[in-house]
Design a protein around this motif. Sequence first.
Motif, PDB file in Angstrom:
ATOM      1  N   THR A  67      -6.560  35.719   9.864  1.00 50.93           N
ATOM      2  CA  THR A  67      -5.887  36.086  11.099  1.00 50.93           C
ATOM      3  C   THR A  67      -5.436  34.835  11.837  1.00 50.93           C
ATOM      4  OG1 THR A  67      -7.929  36.086  12.364  1.00 50.93           O
ATOM      5  CG2 THR A  67      -7.287  38.172  11.343  1.00 50.93           C
ATOM      6  N   THR A  68      -4.673  35.056  12.901  1.00 51.61           N
ATOM      7  CA  THR A  68      -4.181  33.940  13.706  1.00 51.61           C
ATOM      8  C   THR A  68      -5.322  33.067  14.201  1.00 51.61           C
ATOM      9  OG1 THR A  68      -2.268  35.236  14.422  1.00 51.61           O
ATOM     10  CG2 THR A  68      -2.876  33.339  15.770  1.00 51.61           C
ATOM     11  N   ALA A  69      -6.371  33.685  14.772  1.00 50.98           N
ATOM     12  CA  ALA A  69      -7.474  32.910  15.335  1.00 50.98           C
ATOM     13  C   ALA A  69      -8.153  32.063  14.273  1.00 50.98           C
ATOM     14  CB  ALA A  69      -8.482  33.847  15.997  1.00 50.98           C
ATOM     15  N   GLU A  70      -8.426  32.656  13.107  1.00 48.61           N
ATOM     16  CA  GLU A  70      -9.119  31.914  12.054  1.00 48.61           C
ATOM     17  C   GLU A  70      -8.284  30.736  11.588  1.00 48.61           C
ATOM     18  OE1 GLU A  70     -10.486  30.877   8.014  1.00 48.61           O
ATOM     19  OE2 GLU A  70      -8.555  31.743   8.574  1.00 48.61           O
ATOM     20  N   ARG A  71      -6.986  30.928  11.475  1.00 46.93           N
ATOM     21  CA  ARG A  71      -6.115  29.851  11.013  1.00 46.93           C
ATOM     22  C   ARG A  71      -5.997  28.752  12.058  1.00 46.93           C
ATOM     23  NH1 ARG A  71      -1.586  33.846   8.270  1.00 46.93           N
ATOM     24  NH2 ARG A  71      -2.450  33.799   6.162  1.00 46.93           N
ATOM     25  N   VAL A  72      -5.946  29.129  13.325  1.00 43.19           N
ATOM     26  CA  VAL A  72      -5.874  28.128  14.384  1.00 43.19           C
ATOM     27  C   VAL A  72      -7.159  27.306  14.428  1.00 43.19           C
ATOM     28  CG1 VAL A  72      -5.756  27.774  16.886  1.00 43.19           C
ATOM     29  CG2 VAL A  72      -4.210  29.395  15.790  1.00 43.19           C
ATOM     30  N   ILE A  73      -8.308  27.969  14.281  1.00 43.60           N
ATOM     31  CA  ILE A  73      -9.586  27.255  14.305  1.00 43.60           C
ATOM     32  C   ILE A  73      -9.683  26.317  13.103  1.00 43.60           C
ATOM     33  CG2 ILE A  73     -12.092  27.547  14.116  1.00 43.60           C
ATOM     34  CD1 ILE A  73     -11.734  30.177  15.701  1.00 43.60           C
ATOM     35  N   ARG A  74      -9.133  26.715  11.963  1.00 41.95           N
ATOM     36  CA  ARG A  74      -9.165  25.867  10.775  1.00 41.95           C
ATOM     37  C   ARG A  74      -8.227  24.675  10.895  1.00 41.95           C
ATOM     38  NH1 ARG A  74      -7.566  28.369   5.540  1.00 41.95           N
ATOM     39  NH2 ARG A  74      -6.571  29.956   6.804  1.00 41.95           N
ATOM     40  N   SER A  75      -7.236  24.768  11.773  1.00 43.54           N
ATOM     41  CA  SER A  75      -6.242  23.711  11.897  1.00 43.54           C
ATOM     42  C   SER A  75      -6.857  22.474  12.545  1.00 43.54           C
ATOM     43  CB  SER A  75      -5.059  24.193  12.746  1.00 43.54           C
ATOM     44  OG  SER A  75      -5.402  24.185  14.121  1.00 43.54           O
ATOM     45  N   ARG A  76      -6.097  21.421  12.602  1.00 41.19           N
ATOM     46  CA  ARG A  76      -6.585  20.170  13.185  1.00 41.19           C
ATOM     47  C   ARG A  76      -6.061  19.996  14.603  1.00 41.19           C
ATOM     48  NH1 ARG A  76      -6.512  15.745   8.259  1.00 41.19           N
ATOM     49  NH2 ARG A  76      -7.434  17.088   6.688  1.00 41.19           N
ATOM     50  N   ALA A  77      -5.585  21.052  15.205  1.00 45.88           N
ATOM     51  CA  ALA A  77      -4.948  20.931  16.518  1.00 45.88           C
ATOM     52  C   ALA A  77      -5.922  20.440  17.584  1.00 45.88           C
ATOM     53  CB  ALA A  77      -4.322  22.263  16.917  1.00 45.88           C
ATOM     54  N   CYS A  78      -6.918  21.254  17.945  1.00 43.21           N
ATOM     55  CA  CYS A  78      -7.854  20.883  18.996  1.00 43.21           C
ATOM     56  C   CYS A  78      -8.950  21.935  19.094  1.00 43.21           C
ATOM     57  CB  CYS A  78      -7.133  20.712  20.331  1.00 43.21           C
ATOM     58  SG  CYS A  78      -6.176  22.133  20.849  1.00 43.21           S
ATOM     59  N   GLN A  79      -9.707  21.896  20.173  1.00 46.06           N
ATOM     60  CA  GLN A  79     -10.781  22.871  20.373  1.00 46.06           C
ATOM     61  C   GLN A  79     -10.171  24.243  20.684  1.00 46.06           C
ATOM     62  OE1 GLN A  79     -12.829  20.961  19.376  1.00 46.06           O
ATOM     63  NE2 GLN A  79     -12.330  18.983  20.250  1.00 46.06           N
ATOM     64  N   VAL A  80     -10.926  25.300  20.329  1.00 47.95           N
ATOM     65  CA  VAL A  80     -10.399  26.660  20.501  1.00 47.95           C
ATOM     66  C   VAL A  80     -11.417  27.518  21.242  1.00 47.95           C
ATOM     67  CG1 VAL A  80      -9.578  28.756  19.343  1.00 47.95           C
ATOM     68  CG2 VAL A  80      -9.029  26.501  18.393  1.00 47.95           C
ATOM     69  N   LEU A  81     -10.950  28.178  22.299  1.00 44.43           N
ATOM     70  CA  LEU A  81     -11.765  29.116  23.062  1.00 44.43           C
ATOM     71  C   LEU A  81     -11.249  30.523  22.798  1.00 44.43           C
ATOM     72  CD1 LEU A  81     -13.845  29.880  25.286  1.00 44.43           C
ATOM     73  CD2 LEU A  81     -12.039  29.427  26.971  1.00 44.43           C
ATOM     74  N   MET A  82     -12.106  31.381  22.234  1.00 49.29           N
ATOM     75  CA  MET A  82     -11.761  32.784  22.020  1.00 49.29           C
ATOM     76  C   MET A  82     -12.346  33.603  23.168  1.00 49.29           C
ATOM     77  SD  MET A  82     -12.242  33.432  17.926  1.00 49.29           S
ATOM     78  CE  MET A  82     -11.947  35.185  18.162  1.00 49.29           C
ATOM     79  N   LEU A 117     -17.649  34.862  14.964  1.00 48.90           N
ATOM     80  CA  LEU A 117     -16.241  34.724  15.317  1.00 48.90           C
ATOM     81  C   LEU A 117     -15.435  35.950  14.903  1.00 48.90           C
ATOM     82  CD1 LEU A 117     -15.873  30.995  14.371  1.00 48.90           C
ATOM     83  CD2 LEU A 117     -15.316  31.938  16.603  1.00 48.90           C
ATOM     84  N   SER A 118     -15.856  36.616  13.849  1.00 51.12           N
ATOM     85  CA  SER A 118     -15.125  37.794  13.397  1.00 51.12           C
ATOM     86  C   SER A 118     -15.428  39.013  14.259  1.00 51.12           C
ATOM     87  CB  SER A 118     -15.455  38.097  11.934  1.00 51.12           C
ATOM     88  OG  SER A 118     -16.816  38.433  11.788  1.00 51.12           O
ATOM     89  N   TYR A 119     -16.596  39.006  14.896  1.00 53.54           N
ATOM     90  CA  TYR A 119     -16.958  40.119  15.770  1.00 53.54           C
ATOM     91  C   TYR A 119     -17.704  39.535  16.964  1.00 53.54           C
ATOM     92  CZ  TYR A 119     -18.261  44.896  17.006  1.00 53.54           C
ATOM     93  OH  TYR A 119     -18.405  46.094  17.650  1.00 53.54           O
ATOM     94  N   PRO A 120     -16.993  38.801  17.840  1.00 58.90           N
ATOM     95  CA  PRO A 120     -17.647  38.009  18.888  1.00 58.90           C
ATOM     96  C   PRO A 120     -18.424  38.860  19.883  1.00 58.90           C
ATOM     97  CG  PRO A 120     -15.278  38.103  19.247  1.00 58.90           C
ATOM     98  CD  PRO A 120     -15.526  38.700  17.900  1.00 58.90           C
ATOM     99  N   PRO A 121     -19.691  38.492  20.151  1.00 58.83           N
ATOM    100  CA  PRO A 121     -20.484  39.223  21.136  1.00 58.83           C
ATOM    101  C   PRO A 121     -20.111  38.842  22.559  1.00 58.83           C
ATOM    102  CG  PRO A 121     -21.752  37.401  20.263  1.00 58.83           C
ATOM    103  CD  PRO A 121     -20.457  37.416  19.504  1.00 58.83           C
ATOM    104  N   CYS A 122     -19.423  37.715  22.717  1.00 63.19           N
ATOM    105  CA  CYS A 122     -19.007  37.217  24.029  1.00 63.19           C
ATOM    106  C   CYS A 122     -17.905  36.192  23.769  1.00 63.19           C
ATOM    107  CB  CYS A 122     -20.195  36.579  24.775  1.00 63.19           C
ATOM    108  SG  CYS A 122     -20.941  35.183  23.889  1.00 63.19           S
ATOM    109  N   ASP A 123     -17.465  35.487  24.793  1.00 65.99           N
ATOM    110  CA  ASP A 123     -16.493  34.423  24.581  1.00 65.99           C
ATOM    111  C   ASP A 123     -17.126  33.344  23.704  1.00 65.99           C
ATOM    112  OD1 ASP A 123     -15.129  35.960  26.386  1.00 65.99           O
ATOM    113  OD2 ASP A 123     -14.765  34.356  27.830  1.00 65.99           O
ATOM    114  N   ILE A 124     -16.324  32.744  22.822  1.00 68.91           N
ATOM    115  CA  ILE A 124     -16.825  31.720  21.904  1.00 68.91           C
ATOM    116  C   ILE A 124     -15.924  30.488  21.949  1.00 68.91           C
ATOM    117  CG2 ILE A 124     -17.298  31.133  19.501  1.00 68.91           C
ATOM    118  CD1 ILE A 124     -18.140  33.914  18.945  1.00 68.91           C
ATOM    119  N   LEU A 125     -16.555  29.324  22.075  1.00 72.13           N
ATOM    120  CA  LEU A 125     -15.841  28.050  22.036  1.00 72.13           C
ATOM    121  C   LEU A 125     -16.173  27.351  20.726  1.00 72.13           C
ATOM    122  CD1 LEU A 125     -14.173  25.760  23.379  1.00 72.13           C
ATOM    123  CD2 LEU A 125     -16.319  24.948  24.401  1.00 72.13           C
ATOM    124  N   ALA A 126     -15.157  27.122  19.888  1.00 73.34           N
ATOM    125  CA  ALA A 126     -15.324  26.410  18.632  1.00 73.34           C
ATOM    126  C   ALA A 126     -14.862  24.973  18.830  1.00 73.34           C
ATOM    127  CB  ALA A 126     -14.523  27.080  17.519  1.00 73.34           C
TER     128      ALA A 126
END
Length: 289
Positions: free
Chosen positions: A123-138, A277-286
């Motif tokens: 999914t979009t989120a998984e691909r963004v987290i795998r990228s080298r862009a920066c930190q990700v907050l879901m 991350l696939s079924y977040p119980p709350c907000d998650i910062l990777a």
Amino acid sequence: MTNAAAASAPSKVLVATDLSARSDRAVERAVLLAKATGSALTILHVVDAELPRRTADRLVDEARELIGEHVAALKGAEAMAPDIKVVLGTDYKEIEDVALKSGCELIVLGVHRNETRDLFRGTTAERVIRSRACQVLMVKARPQSDYRRIMVGVDFSDCSRRAIEFAVKLFPNAEFHLVHAFDVPFKAFLRSDDTRQEVSRSHEEEMDRFVKGDFPALLPLLQAAPARVFQVLKQGPARDVIQDQVDELKPDLLVLGTHGRSGIAHVVMGSVAEDLLSYPPCDILAVRP
């Protein structure tokens, strides 16, 4: 927030929206973060480039109008003058590209409407987290206030250290619960309570050394308000311990350190983080290293 804390926070935040209600929560959280840290805010929407040009142009105009209306409805958001970008392309590629070109240090995403345990990978989120862009907050929950209770999964690695540092700099007024799961080797053969206690003490000592080590961001917090940093060590599989502590602590935010190059497959605590991350119980910062 102090000036020193604000200076350590991201100077640029990017939030991506698909215009769904769940993405609205991400936009609202990003606005709160940008206001608290003084960060510049970019709001991005990506229109599928494979659509017919006339349809795509109409959707671009509609998206810009909808985002503008949402910003106008958020208290204080218009005064921040967020940069609204609506572009043609592929969602995760454009998110990464805009983040890199604009120098954003934090990407904020909503939990995708189709994100489940089975569908998360790819999914979009998984691909963004795998990228080298920066930190990700879901963002899962609609924000009511700043994050107050933050839980961090700890495995004593540099990735864990980086995750704690980033979270403390970004949310200096929160309380932090550092959670470490451990197991007793060959426990089926170790019947002695003394042996089990010795293993537990060993992990407690390692946690204490880890927390009191080279932590430029955490040490001032420990000195000024030590009661806001809690060390939690529990015996058991990491998957069970993390989930149990989420249920017990009910954190506003769960922070996980990623190992960077190999991405989501090597997030701290491995598949446990992927499940969360696939079924977040709350907000998650990777947090990347």
